[in-house]
Enzyme design. Structure first.
Site, PDB file in Angstrom:
ATOM      1  N   CYS A  24      -6.763  29.260   5.223  1.00  0.00           N
ATOM      2  CA  CYS A  24      -7.502  30.432   5.719  1.00  0.00           C
ATOM      3  C   CYS A  24      -8.816  30.594   4.972  1.00  0.00           C
ATOM      4  CB  CYS A  24      -6.667  31.687   5.575  1.00  0.00           C
ATOM      5  SG  CYS A  24      -6.373  32.075   3.863  1.00  0.00           S
ATOM      6  N   LYS A  70      10.528  36.508   5.708  1.00  0.00           N
ATOM      7  CA  LYS A  70      10.681  35.815   7.001  1.00  0.00           C
ATOM      8  C   LYS A  70       9.622  34.720   6.992  1.00  0.00           C
ATOM      9  CE  LYS A  70       9.347  35.025  10.616  1.00  0.00           C
ATOM     10  NZ  LYS A  70       8.920  33.639  10.947  1.00  0.00           N
TER      11      LYS A  70
END
Ligand code: NAD
Length: 496
Positions: free
Chosen positions: A282, A174
């Site tokens: 990140c 997803k």
């Protein structure tokens, strides 16, 4: 004309029911280039149903044939690396060289997974008791799902799917609805590599699709990478339904610069790690902790480098830094510059005044000095090209600041002192540490993960921990009678 971006189910492109859609932009121009269909719960259920059937067949396929598919996929990724990078840049905005780097780091994980025959080997203890042997094996979970963030639309799916599929699972991806197209190209390459239909699926969507994956009883495990609030939500909801969950969250990464550091080297590192990919990593450095008297020299060196950064469309040669992902995110990031100023910090370079393209979601590199830990510019994950400098008197002060932070993904120290570096790696409470390396993303044969609010669960992503996460261990204790008592003619004299 915008393109329609749908799902990949049972080895073919499937347009969704389109009851709900979301726009996809080229962030460098600000124009809408696509419309992604957001899956309904029923559509997710269909994907899972096809993955369940595919998983049952795939796990029985001999290891040598599964491995051959991995090798073919690796070759195809390599051959199509530039094409994949271009798709990433078109929807994410990062410069082409950076997108190519992303594909290369993803490809490493496929190379790691080609060693699956070695990685799945168990142990064997012979004759632990009379006629008794004990051995271990690892088996796949069945259907596993990956929910991925916008900032690495090719690499993060490859962190997950290479290992998950190699060990015999079916994998449902997803992707982020902000840059969904590259996932479909990966699906086509998996198919070309010989992967049976249904083993790799793509379901586009948002919270509705994610909730459907969490709720589905035949999804055994969830791998998530994204922001901390969603990571926490997925971990809590998934584990409450007895699923295995690894959920990697947000970050606020510090770079400590000691007074003995090579200031030019540290400034180069701060610029590349703070402003690369417009700070949307990140593992980006967000805070520089300048220790002792290094502060003035360091701030001056970083500020001197910023005008040399060319901000522009990532497809144009010479661009060093592209746009942010959306206009709303650009405005939110820019808001922190005012917040820092109002809180008493010193805006040394204001990215809003940079020479920026007229269109697109651009913001220039920003440097803010004299930040302290009470300010929002320090506390929040900004996820943009804003670098804060916090002055600290001592090494211990810097260590205390890092260890008090909510996030603990990555950190780095710049020094010429081996003793200080050794103490830092031992005492800092963070998952990934760089010593004179600003972005210490582990190579594919280690595993990736932070601590505290940067990781929910105890399993890091990819590498050996990825293999463990996607398999269950079995230990067999087996007794066979002593050969002397065998009723079968074993063809040799029975002397015992
Ligand atoms: P995000 O959390 O908004 O979205 C991540 C995924 O979750 C997407 O697929 C999105 O569709 C889905 N999602 C969003 N809201 C949801 C909801 N309410 N319920 C269920 N699913 C939802 O993150 P993002 O903005 O795409 O990515 C940036 C964030 O990801 C930053 O915080 C960054 O630090 C983090 N990140 C962490 C790592 C890491 O390894 N720790 C790596 C990359 C990015």
């Amino acid at each position: 004309m915008t393109s329609i971006i749908g799902h990949w189910i049972q080895g073919r492109h499937v347009t969704g029911s389109a009851q709900r859609t979301s726009p996809v932009f080229n962030p460098a121009t600000g124009e809408q280039t696509g419309t992604v269909h957001l899956a309904s719960t029923e559509e997710v259920d269909d994907v899972v149903a096809s993955a369940v059937v595919a998983a049952q067949a795939w796990q029985r396929i001999p290891l040598s044939r599964r491995t051959a598919v991995l090798f073919s996929f690796r070759e195809l990724l390599h051959a199509h690396a530039d094409e994949l990078a271009a798709i990433v840049t078109a929807e994410h905005g990062k410069v082409l060289a950076d997108a190519a780097g992303e594909v290369a780091r993803g490809l490493e994980n496929v190379e790691f997974a080609t060693a699956v025959p070695q990685l799945l080997k168990g142990g064997y203890s012979e004759q632990v008791s009379s006629g008794v042997d004990v051995y271990s094996l690892r088996q796949p979970l069945g259907v596993v799902a990956g929910i991925t963030p916008f900032n690495f639309p090719a690499m993060v799916p490859l962190w997950m799917c290479a290992n998950a599929i190699a060990v015999g699972n079916a994998f449902i991806l997803k992707p982020s609805e902000k840059d969904p197209s590259v996932s479909l190209r990966l699906a086509e390459l998996w198919q070309e590599a010989g992967l049976p239909d249904g083993v790799f699926s793509v379901v586009q969507g948002d919270k509705v699709a994610v909730d459907a994956l969490i709720a589905h009883p035949q999804v055994s495990a969830l791998s998530f990478v994204g922001s901390t609030p969603i990571a926490r939500y997925i971990y809590e909801q998934g584990t409450a339904r007895d699923k295995r969950v690894q959920a990697l969250g947000g970050a606020k990464n510090h770079m400590v610069v000691l007074p003995d550091a090579d200031v030019d080297m540290a400034a180069d590192a701060a610029v590349s790690a703070g402003y690369g990919a417009a700070g949307e990593r990140c593992m980006a450095i967000s805070v520089v902790l300048a220790v002792g008297d290094v502060g003035d020299r360091l701030v001056e060196a970083i500020a001197a480098r910023i005008p040399r950064l060319h901000v522009g469309d990532g497809t144009v040669p010479g661009a060093d830094m592209g746009p942010l992902i959306t206009a709303a995110h650009r405005d939110r990031v820019a808001g922190y510059i005012d917040d820092g100023h109002k809180a008493g910090a010193r805006v040394v370079v204001d990215g809003r005044s940079a020479d920026l393209p007229d269109k697109g979601f651009f913001l220039g590199a920003t440097l803010i000095d004299d930040v302290d830990a009470s300010m929002s510019v320090y506390q929040d994950e900004i996820f943009g090209p804003v670098l804060s400098v916090v002055r600290c008197a001592t090494f211990d002060d810097a260590l205390k600041i890092i260890n008090a932070n909510t996030y603990a993904n990555g950190t780095a120290i710049f020094t010429r002192d081996g003793g200080a570096a050794r103490r830092f790696q031992s005492e800092v409470e963070v998952g990934m540490i760089g010593i004179n390396v600003p972005i210490p993303v582990p190579v594919a044969y280690y595993s990736f993960g932070g601590w505290k609010a940067s990781l929910f669960g105890d399993s890091h992503m990819y590498g050996p921990e990825g293999i463990n996460f996607y398999t269950r261990a079995k230990v067999v204790t087996s007794r066979w009678p002593d050969p002397a008592t065998s009723t079968v003619d074993l063809g040799f004299p029975q002397t015992r």
